[in-house]
Scaffold this motif. Structure first.
Motif, PDB file in Angstrom:
ATOM      1  N   ALA A 120      25.062  -2.891   6.101  1.00 28.32           N
ATOM      2  CA  ALA A 120      23.917  -3.472   6.592  1.00 28.32           C
ATOM      3  C   ALA A 120      23.454  -4.552   5.854  1.00 28.32           C
ATOM      4  N   TRP A 121      24.178  -4.869   4.771  1.00 29.34           N
ATOM      5  CA  TRP A 121      23.464  -6.297   3.993  1.00 29.34           C
ATOM      6  C   TRP A 121      24.390  -7.461   4.659  1.00 29.34           C
ATOM      7  N   ARG A 122      25.638  -7.055   5.146  1.00 35.01           N
ATOM      8  CA  ARG A 122      26.528  -8.138   6.177  1.00 35.01           C
ATOM      9  C   ARG A 122      25.573  -8.379   7.287  1.00 35.01           C
ATOM     10  N   VAL A 123      25.156  -7.263   7.937  1.00 33.17           N
ATOM     11  CA  VAL A 123      24.728  -7.661   9.362  1.00 33.17           C
ATOM     12  C   VAL A 123      23.339  -8.162   9.120  1.00 33.17           C
ATOM     13  N   ILE A 124      22.525  -7.952   8.057  1.00 31.42           N
ATOM     14  CA  ILE A 124      21.244  -8.382   7.823  1.00 31.42           C
ATOM     15  C   ILE A 124      21.586 -10.289   7.761  1.00 31.42           C
ATOM     16  N   LYS A 125      22.466 -10.427   6.902  1.00 24.21           N
ATOM     17  CA  LYS A 125      22.750 -12.004   6.308  1.00 24.21           C
ATOM     18  C   LYS A 125      23.115 -12.649   7.790  1.00 24.21           C
ATOM     19  N   TRP A 126      23.895 -11.777   8.643  1.00 23.62           N
ATOM     20  CA  TRP A 126      24.062 -12.279  10.006  1.00 23.62           C
ATOM     21  C   TRP A 126      23.003 -12.763  10.840  1.00 23.62           C
ATOM     22  N   LEU A 127      22.184 -11.843  10.893  1.00 24.96           N
ATOM     23  CA  LEU A 127      20.867 -11.899  11.851  1.00 24.96           C
ATOM     24  C   LEU A 127      19.916 -12.762  11.312  1.00 24.96           C
ATOM     25  N   TYR A 128      19.652 -13.061  10.174  1.00 27.13           N
ATOM     26  CA  TYR A 128      18.573 -13.812   9.667  1.00 27.13           C
ATOM     27  C   TYR A 128      19.127 -15.187   8.751  1.00 27.13           C
ATOM     28  N   PRO A 129      18.406 -16.173   9.230  1.00 26.75           N
ATOM     29  CA  PRO A 129      18.710 -17.453   8.197  1.00 26.75           C
ATOM     30  C   PRO A 129      18.605 -17.204   6.650  1.00 26.75           C
ATOM     31  N   ALA A 130      19.206 -18.117   5.913  1.00 25.25           N
ATOM     32  CA  ALA A 130      19.206 -17.904   4.607  1.00 25.25           C
ATOM     33  C   ALA A 130      17.644 -18.043   4.256  1.00 25.25           C
ATOM     34  N   ALA A 131      17.367 -16.958   3.178  1.00 26.79           N
ATOM     35  CA  ALA A 131      15.980 -17.113   2.635  1.00 26.79           C
ATOM     36  C   ALA A 131      16.104 -16.250   1.355  1.00 26.79           C
ATOM     37  N   ASP A 132      15.013 -16.340   0.637  1.00 26.32           N
ATOM     38  CA  ASP A 132      15.011 -15.801  -0.951  1.00 26.32           C
ATOM     39  C   ASP A 132      14.766 -14.369  -0.589  1.00 26.32           C
ATOM     40  N   ASP A 133      14.937 -13.277  -1.628  1.00 22.63           N
ATOM     41  CA  ASP A 133      14.758 -11.994  -1.179  1.00 22.63           C
ATOM     42  C   ASP A 133      13.350 -11.426  -0.651  1.00 22.63           C
ATOM     43  N   GLU A 134      12.404 -12.258  -1.173  1.00 19.23           N
ATOM     44  CA  GLU A 134      10.969 -11.881  -0.860  1.00 19.23           C
ATOM     45  C   GLU A 134      10.745 -12.102   0.560  1.00 19.23           C
ATOM     46  N   SER A 135      11.056 -13.355   1.122  1.00 20.37           N
ATOM     47  CA  SER A 135      10.951 -13.773   2.473  1.00 20.37           C
ATOM     48  C   SER A 135      11.740 -12.838   3.408  1.00 20.37           C
ATOM     49  N   LEU A 136      12.960 -12.626   3.184  1.00 20.08           N
ATOM     50  CA  LEU A 136      13.959 -12.045   3.742  1.00 20.08           C
ATOM     51  C   LEU A 136      13.595 -10.405   3.900  1.00 20.08           C
ATOM     52  N   GLY A 137      13.032  -9.872   2.772  1.00 22.72           N
ATOM     53  CA  GLY A 137      12.597  -8.555   2.805  1.00 22.72           C
ATOM     54  C   GLY A 137      11.413  -8.468   3.865  1.00 22.72           C
ATOM     55  N   ARG A 138      10.444  -9.325   3.572  1.00 21.66           N
ATOM     56  CA  ARG A 138       9.293  -9.258   4.611  1.00 21.66           C
ATOM     57  C   ARG A 138       9.820  -9.184   6.071  1.00 21.66           C
ATOM     58  N   GLN A 139      10.762  -9.871   6.334  1.00 20.29           N
ATOM     59  CA  GLN A 139      11.231 -10.185   7.755  1.00 20.29           C
ATOM     60  C   GLN A 139      11.947  -8.731   8.221  1.00 20.29           C
ATOM     61  N   VAL A 140      12.993  -8.231   7.314  1.00 22.02           N
ATOM     62  CA  VAL A 140      13.629  -7.255   7.598  1.00 22.02           C
ATOM     63  C   VAL A 140      13.006  -5.767   7.757  1.00 22.02           C
ATOM     64  N   ALA A 141      11.892  -6.020   6.894  1.00 23.02           N
ATOM     65  CA  ALA A 141      10.937  -4.443   6.822  1.00 23.02           C
ATOM     66  C   ALA A 141      10.161  -4.621   8.174  1.00 23.02           C
ATOM     67  N   PHE A 189       0.881  -1.237  -0.046  1.00 22.82           N
ATOM     68  CA  PHE A 189      -0.101   0.099   0.003  1.00 22.82           C
ATOM     69  C   PHE A 189       1.065   1.210   0.079  1.00 22.82           C
ATOM     70  N   PHE A 190       2.228   1.176   0.356  1.00 23.62           N
ATOM     71  CA  PHE A 190       3.132   2.273   0.594  1.00 23.62           C
ATOM     72  C   PHE A 190       3.957   2.303  -0.669  1.00 23.62           C
ATOM     73  N   GLY A 191       3.741   1.249  -1.668  1.00 20.32           N
ATOM     74  CA  GLY A 191       4.622   1.183  -3.019  1.00 20.32           C
ATOM     75  C   GLY A 191       5.807   0.446  -2.778  1.00 20.32           C
ATOM     76  N   VAL A 192       6.278  -0.267  -1.543  1.00 22.20           N
ATOM     77  CA  VAL A 192       7.289  -0.825  -1.288  1.00 22.20           C
ATOM     78  C   VAL A 192       7.300  -2.182  -1.782  1.00 22.20           C
ATOM     79  N   ASP A 193       8.311  -2.474  -2.437  1.00 23.05           N
ATOM     80  CA  ASP A 193       8.726  -4.146  -2.921  1.00 23.05           C
ATOM     81  C   ASP A 193       9.647  -4.509  -1.944  1.00 23.05           C
ATOM     82  N   ALA A 194       9.367  -5.609  -1.079  1.00 20.60           N
ATOM     83  CA  ALA A 194      10.261  -6.004  -0.043  1.00 20.60           C
ATOM     84  C   ALA A 194      11.407  -6.588  -0.709  1.00 20.60           C
ATOM     85  N   ALA A 195      11.337  -7.628  -1.771  1.00 22.71           N
ATOM     86  CA  ALA A 195      12.526  -7.991  -2.620  1.00 22.71           C
ATOM     87  C   ALA A 195      13.429  -7.149  -2.999  1.00 22.71           C
TER      88      ALA A 195
END
Length: 505
Positions: free
Chosen positions: A336-357, A317-323
């Motif tokens: 930030a990308w290295r930190v995110i990969k360290w904090l979250y288990p491996a996932a595709d961009d869509e799933s990872l984007g939803r979690q990080v967002a 609704f805000f026009g934001v695409d998670a992937a």
């Protein structure tokens, strides 16, 4: 038991006639300020002209101009009649003459400050009123009518007195009405809880930071408030001039701006549409709310705050695409990308984007506010909502969508089943009762000295050494439990990264 189908109340402004529905007295469409039309557009709400005759209060008041289809799809239903004359509130009370004044709960609807109304079905005050509180909902100015800055309007104010957050002033005017009148409805003006979801939650945070709201409420509940930064006034002024130019009013006067038809504003889209945040730097909100909380300078009132397990559902609704957002971080923010990969288990961009967002834009806001409460010496409570109704779990594979907790905390599931091919179950309703009991007990009992909220599980106030979060549900399980150090590492890191990563564009 109330037998008469009509009930009368005398307020400071005049006498009202409401209705009695299932033993709850309901008053709809009560004006709490003068219509903000004509010369009163983009001004502080003015006092209501008193009335001498009995005023009917059985119909919803007008809602602010907005996109009806958007509200039907994402805002909770049909907002009714649109008008710039929209400053009305509604009251549900179980007893206008109780032996002891009843706790008051004031619901501020969400909708990105662009859609919504206090009369929508998910916000019915009847269920909670039947359990011993007076519940108030309200309409307020939305979109450009609620948040606007332009040099011609600024010129009407003395230095330091400029107002741009008209919607927040509307909410403050409604709280002033509560202080004047709620005793006539059986409510306790010394025990007022303000609460809201999404932009309604963001409103509560803003009111915690506004010097004009001090003393008008005593505690707050924030649901799914996002951590987007408030709009700086200089940016708002540039947008206001761009809006005027869109209407062929370069160098516009205040009179010319107020002559633009109210219905012409809401269809405007980015970059002419206001963001889902207030404007920082005016008399209502002198300092951005996130900055105020980071400095622990908010009003010293108890606060409950939390979010849902799939808040990223609102990104579209805000026009934001998670992937795409993850791809952008990967390209532009290497650390930030290295930190995110360290904090979250491996996932595709869509799933990872939803979690990080979810965590950066929503979950972290609860952590920041809870820490600010602790630093200010007043209690705060943090929750995480992760329950999905039994008949709809295949529709929500990532958890609870943004806004889906509302009918649970307000116990309004029964008002949302009409025509549904996936009705709520008895187990859903039982869970709603348990969840809403925490909201009620917060309103009933919490003081600045409280250390727990009673409920199915005793819920301790947040403390950095214990970091207790109450979890409502575990997707398929109607579980209520305390989690220690919930997402603690993520929260500590994202608190520092919010300013860099939380953006709409």
């Amino acid at each position: 038991m109330i037998n008469d189908s009509r009930v009368r109340i005398k307020t400071a402004e005049g006498e009202l006639r409401g209705s009695v529905e299932d033993d709850i007295s309901v008053f709809r469409g009560i004006p709490y300020a003068a219509p903000p039309v004509g010369p009163l557009r983009w001004r502080a709400p003015a006092a209501v002209d008193p009335w001498q005759q009995l005023r009917d209060a059985t119909q919803w008041g007008n809602s602010s101009w907005q996109n009806r289809e958007y509200c039907l799809a994402a805002g909770g239903g049909d907002p009714g009649v649109f008008s710039e004359d929209c400053l009305y509130l509604n009251v549900w009370t179980p007893d206008v003459q109780p032996t002891q004044p009843l706790p008051v709960m004031v619901w501020i609807h969400g909708g990105g400050f662009t859609i919504g109304a206090g009369g929508l079905a998910p916000y019915s005050g009847a269920p909670l009123a039947s359990r011993g509180v007076v519940l108030v909902t309200l309409n307020y100015r939305l979109g450009h009518l609620g948040f606007f800055a332009h040099p011609a309007l600024d010129a009407e104010y003395a230095s330091g007195e400029v107002i741009n957050n008209f919607a927040l002033l509307d909410q403050i005017a409604a709280l002033q009405w509560v202080q004047r009148n709620i005793a006539a409805f059986g409510g306790d003006s010394a025990n007022v809880t303000i609460m809201g979801e999404s932009s309604g939650g963001r409103s509560v945070l803003s009111l915690f930071c506004s010097p004009l709201a001090e003393g008008l409420f005593h505690k707050g509940i924030v649901q799914s408030a996002y951590s987007l930064p408030d709009m700086p006034r200089n940016k708002a002024l540039k947008m206001g001039e761009a809006v005027a130019s869109h209407f062929s009013l370069s160098g516009a006067t205040a009179e010319q701006l107020r002559a633009i038809p109210a219905e012409n504003f809401w269809p405007l889209e980015h970059p002419l549409a206001p963001g889902p945040v207030p404007i920082a730097g005016d008399r209502v909100l002198p300092v951005a709310s996130l900055k105020t909380f980071n400095r622990a300078r908010q009003h010293k009132c108890p606060l409950m705050i939390g979010s849902n397990s799939d808040e990223a559902s609102v990104l579209a609704f805000f026009g934001v695409d998670a992937a795409q957002s993850i791809a952008m971080i990967r390209r532009q923010h290497k650390l930030a990308w290295r930190v995110i990969k360290w904090l979250y288990p491996a996932a595709d961009d869509e799933s990872l984007g939803r979690q990080v967002a979810r965590d950066i834009a929503f979950t972290t806001m609860g952590y920041v506010a809870a820490m600010a409460q602790h630093r200010a010496g007043v209690p705060g409570w943090r929750y995480y909502f992760d329950y999905v109704s039994e008949n709809a779990r295949d529709l929500y594979p990532d958890g609870t969508w943004h806004g889906n907790e509302v009918p649970y905390v307000l116990d309004t599931l029964n008002s949302m089943n009409a025509g549904s091919d996936r009705p709520f179950t008895a187990n859903d309703r039982q869970f709603a009762w348990q969840v809403s009991e925490y909201w009620l007990n917060f309103a009933r009992n919490v003081t600045p000295h409280s250390r727990h909220i009673t409920g199915e599980v005793a819920w301790p106030a947040w403390h950095p050494a214990r970091d207790s979060t109450l979890r409502f549900g575990d997707f398929h399980l109607a579980d209520i439990r305390i989690e220690k150090d919930f997402m603690k590492r993520r929260m500590q890191i994202f608190r520092l990264m919010m300013r860099t990563l939380v953006r709409l564009n």
